[in-house]
Design a protein around this motif. Structure first.
Motif, PDB file in Angstrom:
ATOM      1  N   UNK A  56       0.847  -1.184   0.000  1.00 19.09           N
ATOM      2  CA  UNK A  56       0.000   0.000   0.000  1.00 19.09           C
ATOM      3  C   UNK A  56       0.888   1.241   0.000  1.00 19.09           C
ATOM      4  N   UNK A  57       0.743   2.072  -1.020  1.00 15.22           N
ATOM      5  CA  UNK A  57       1.537   3.295  -1.120  1.00 15.22           C
ATOM      6  C   UNK A  57       0.811   4.420  -0.393  1.00 15.22           C
ATOM      7  N   UNK A  58       1.424   4.911   0.666  1.00 15.19           N
ATOM      8  CA  UNK A  58       0.791   5.940   1.479  1.00 15.19           C
ATOM      9  C   UNK A  58       1.096   7.348   0.994  1.00 15.19           C
ATOM     10  N   UNK A  59       2.127   7.498   0.150  1.00 17.94           N
ATOM     11  CA  UNK A  59       2.535   8.846  -0.237  1.00 17.94           C
ATOM     12  C   UNK A  59       1.986   9.281  -1.595  1.00 17.94           C
ATOM     13  N   UNK A  60       1.033   8.543  -2.139  1.00 20.89           N
ATOM     14  CA  UNK A  60       0.425   8.934  -3.413  1.00 20.89           C
ATOM     15  C   UNK A  60      -0.595  10.053  -3.170  1.00 20.89           C
ATOM     16  N   UNK A  61      -0.493  11.117  -3.947  1.00 20.63           N
ATOM     17  CA  UNK A  61      -1.396  12.266  -3.817  1.00 20.63           C
ATOM     18  C   UNK A  61      -2.099  12.501  -5.145  1.00 20.63           C
ATOM     19  N   UNK A  62      -3.410  12.754  -5.085  1.00 21.50           N
ATOM     20  CA  UNK A  62      -4.186  13.019  -6.284  1.00 21.50           C
ATOM     21  C   UNK A  62      -4.326  14.528  -6.473  1.00 21.50           C
ATOM     22  N   UNK A 156       8.314  20.221  -5.622  1.00 24.27           N
ATOM     23  CA  UNK A 156       9.689  20.037  -5.155  1.00 24.27           C
ATOM     24  C   UNK A 156       9.769  19.632  -3.683  1.00 24.27           C
ATOM     25  N   UNK A 157       8.792  18.846  -3.238  1.00 23.00           N
ATOM     26  CA  UNK A 157       8.813  18.345  -1.866  1.00 23.00           C
ATOM     27  C   UNK A 157       9.654  17.074  -1.796  1.00 23.00           C
ATOM     28  N   UNK A 158      10.493  16.974  -0.772  1.00 27.33           N
ATOM     29  CA  UNK A 158      11.361  15.815  -0.558  1.00 27.33           C
ATOM     30  C   UNK A 158      10.988  15.179   0.781  1.00 27.33           C
ATOM     31  N   UNK A 159      10.756  13.873   0.763  1.00 31.41           N
ATOM     32  CA  UNK A 159      10.308  13.178   1.974  1.00 31.41           C
ATOM     33  C   UNK A 159      11.370  13.255   3.070  1.00 31.41           C
ATOM     34  N   UNK A 160      10.958  13.650   4.277  1.00 35.91           N
ATOM     35  CA  UNK A 160      11.888  13.686   5.411  1.00 35.91           C
ATOM     36  C   UNK A 160      11.563  12.631   6.451  1.00 35.91           C
ATOM     37  N   UNK A 161      10.369  12.052   6.405  1.00 31.89           N
ATOM     38  CA  UNK A 161       9.990  10.946   7.281  1.00 31.89           C
ATOM     39  C   UNK A 161       9.045  10.026   6.518  1.00 31.89           C
ATOM     40  N   UNK A 162       8.986   8.762   6.948  1.00 34.12           N
ATOM     41  CA  UNK A 162       8.057   7.826   6.324  1.00 34.12           C
ATOM     42  C   UNK A 162       6.616   8.228   6.670  1.00 34.12           C
ATOM     43  N   UNK A 163       5.700   8.119   5.709  1.00 36.33           N
ATOM     44  CA  UNK A 163       4.310   8.478   5.987  1.00 36.33           C
ATOM     45  C   UNK A 163       3.688   7.543   7.017  1.00 36.33           C
ATOM     46  N   UNK A 173       5.409  13.994   5.696  1.00 37.31           N
ATOM     47  CA  UNK A 173       6.378  14.996   6.149  1.00 37.31           C
ATOM     48  C   UNK A 173       7.382  15.265   5.031  1.00 37.31           C
ATOM     49  N   UNK A 174       7.570  16.554   4.685  1.00 40.37           N
ATOM     50  CA  UNK A 174       8.442  16.915   3.579  1.00 40.37           C
ATOM     51  C   UNK A 174       9.385  18.064   3.946  1.00 40.37           C
ATOM     52  N   UNK A 175      10.501  18.119   3.210  1.00 39.74           N
ATOM     53  CA  UNK A 175      11.330  19.306   3.094  1.00 39.74           C
ATOM     54  C   UNK A 175      10.978  19.967   1.767  1.00 39.74           C
ATOM     55  N   UNK A 176      11.127  21.282   1.710  1.00 43.78           N
ATOM     56  CA  UNK A 176      10.981  21.995   0.439  1.00 43.78           C
ATOM     57  C   UNK A 176      11.946  23.175   0.440  1.00 43.78           C
ATOM     58  N   UNK A 177      12.858  23.205  -0.508  1.00 35.53           N
ATOM     59  CA  UNK A 177      13.782  24.324  -0.591  1.00 35.53           C
ATOM     60  C   UNK A 177      13.068  25.521  -1.196  1.00 35.53           C
ATOM     61  N   UNK A 178      13.054  26.614  -0.475  1.00 34.71           N
ATOM     62  CA  UNK A 178      12.370  27.812  -0.940  1.00 34.71           C
ATOM     63  C   UNK A 178      13.119  28.435  -2.109  1.00 34.71           C
ATOM     64  N   UNK A 179      12.458  28.628  -3.256  1.00 34.79           N
ATOM     65  CA  UNK A 179      13.121  29.330  -4.360  1.00 34.79           C
ATOM     66  C   UNK A 179      13.259  30.824  -4.092  1.00 34.79           C
ATOM     67  N   UNK A 180      12.591  31.308  -3.038  1.00 36.31           N
ATOM     68  CA  UNK A 180      12.639  32.732  -2.708  1.00 36.31           C
ATOM     69  C   UNK A 180      13.812  33.065  -1.797  1.00 36.31           C
ATOM     70  N   UNK A 181      13.992  32.265  -0.735  1.00 35.79           N
ATOM     71  CA  UNK A 181      15.037  32.549   0.254  1.00 35.79           C
ATOM     72  C   UNK A 181      16.146  31.506   0.268  1.00 35.79           C
ATOM     73  N   UNK A 182      15.980  30.412  -0.480  1.00 37.50           N
ATOM     74  CA  UNK A 182      16.947  29.305  -0.532  1.00 37.50           C
ATOM     75  C   UNK A 182      17.039  28.568   0.802  1.00 37.50           C
ATOM     76  N   UNK A 183      16.122  28.817   1.734  1.00 30.46           N
ATOM     77  CA  UNK A 183      16.098  28.109   3.003  1.00 30.46           C
ATOM     78  C   UNK A 183      15.163  26.904   2.915  1.00 30.46           C
ATOM     79  N   UNK A 184      15.297  25.986   3.883  1.00 23.84           N
ATOM     80  CA  UNK A 184      14.470  24.779   3.895  1.00 23.84           C
ATOM     81  C   UNK A 184      13.168  25.021   4.636  1.00 23.84           C
ATOM     82  N   UNK A 185      12.069  24.843   3.941  1.00 25.90           N
ATOM     83  CA  UNK A 185      10.762  24.869   4.593  1.00 25.90           C
ATOM     84  C   UNK A 185      10.421  23.465   5.111  1.00 25.90           C
ATOM     85  N   UNK A 186       9.609  23.410   6.140  1.00 29.18           N
ATOM     86  CA  UNK A 186       9.113  22.143   6.668  1.00 29.18           C
ATOM     87  C   UNK A 186       7.618  22.069   6.367  1.00 29.18           C
TER      88      UNK A 186
END
Length: 269
Positions: A56-62, A156-163, A173-186
């Motif tokens: 069962x894939x828990x990280x599939x989003x429609x 551009x979300x990158x998994x940081x923990x298993x769903x 749970x994801x990381x996302x690098x901000x294209x505006x500030x280049x910082x990591x969003x949670x």
């Protein structure tokens, strides 16, 4: 007479030999049968193993797919009720008109630029997302803003923990690098297990900004599930507010004009 006795002994001998031979054969056959019975293997039918169930894939989003999007909206900001229109060209532009009986302001957002004006103040903004982050502490970008308005997964979300799953609710749970500030969003996303649609997006940034979108109601438009009621909370170092955005008359793939120009007399914020 002698010949008769010889014939009798011959017949008897032949009869005895035949009897012994038959008995011997009979005995050997019986012995073989006993041996076969003692060494016989019992065959038991074993049912085939059931096919392995797919994981069962828990990280599939429609996500919702469209080229053009438009909707009427209403909300209340700082006790002031306003209405307006939102028009989107996917990946290209977001146009917003805000009304209070008459139009009081207009905004045009592209991936590289943010422009807007408030008629009542005769003021405008003409810059980019980096300027908004510096002035108001709001770390935003075009693609993430569009995703939040339409209930899609920010890019551009990158998994940081298993769903994880709790009943019909899945937490991502994801990381996302901000294209505006280049910082990591949670980012923390909640989705419905069966529909695979996002129910809530919570985004926090190093700038202490926290943005929460909860999709209280949805509607199916041309086969796409889109939010019609969004509970929005935005907190930053200079702004703290909540509102409920009600969306009506949603239309997809119908191109709408996006007229925009800043009057020359308007002063910049």
């Amino acid at each position: 007479m002698i010949k008769s006795r010889k014939y009798i002994r011959l017949v008897v001998s032949i009869t005895v030999l035949a009897a012994v031979t038959m008995l011997s054969v009979s005995c050997r056959g019986h012995k073989h049968l006993q041996q076969s019975n003692s060494d016989s293997t019992v065959v038991v039918d074993i049912p085939p193993a059931p096919p392995a169930q797919p994981a069962v894939l828990l990280d599939t989003i429609q996500n919702a797919y469209y080229k053009y999007y438009s909707a009427n909206f209403s909300c209340e900001v700082d006790g002031i009720a306003v209405t307006g229109q939102i028009r989107i060209v996917h990946d290209s532009a977001i146009w917003i008109s805000v009304n209070k009986i008459i139009e009081v302001g207009r905004v045009l957002i592209t991936p590289t630029k943010v422009q807007g004006y408030v008629k009542l103040l005769s003021k405008c903004y003409d810059g980019d997302f980096a300027g908004i982050a510096k002035r108001w502490g709001l770390d935003l970008d075009f693609a993430t803003l569009e995703a939040m308005l339409t209930g899609n997964c920010p890019p551009h979300c990158v998994k940081r923990e298993e769903p994880t799953r709790n009943g019909d609710q899945v937490t991502l749970q994801f990381h996302q690098k901000s294209p505006t500030t280049a910082q990591q969003r949670q980012l923390t996303l909640l989705k419905h297990f069966k529909t695979k649609k996002i129910q809530r997006i919570e985004m926090s940034c190093p700038s202490q900004q926290r943005t929460v979108c909860s999709y209280a109601k949805t509607q199916t438009v041309e086969g796409q599930t889109l939010p019609t009621l969004i509970d929005l909370t935005v907190r930053s170092r200079v702004f703290d507010g909540t509102t409920q955005l009600k969306l009506e008359k949603i239309a997809l793939n119908k191109r709408q004009p996006m007229p925009f120009s800043i009057p020359k007399r308007y002063k910049k914020f």
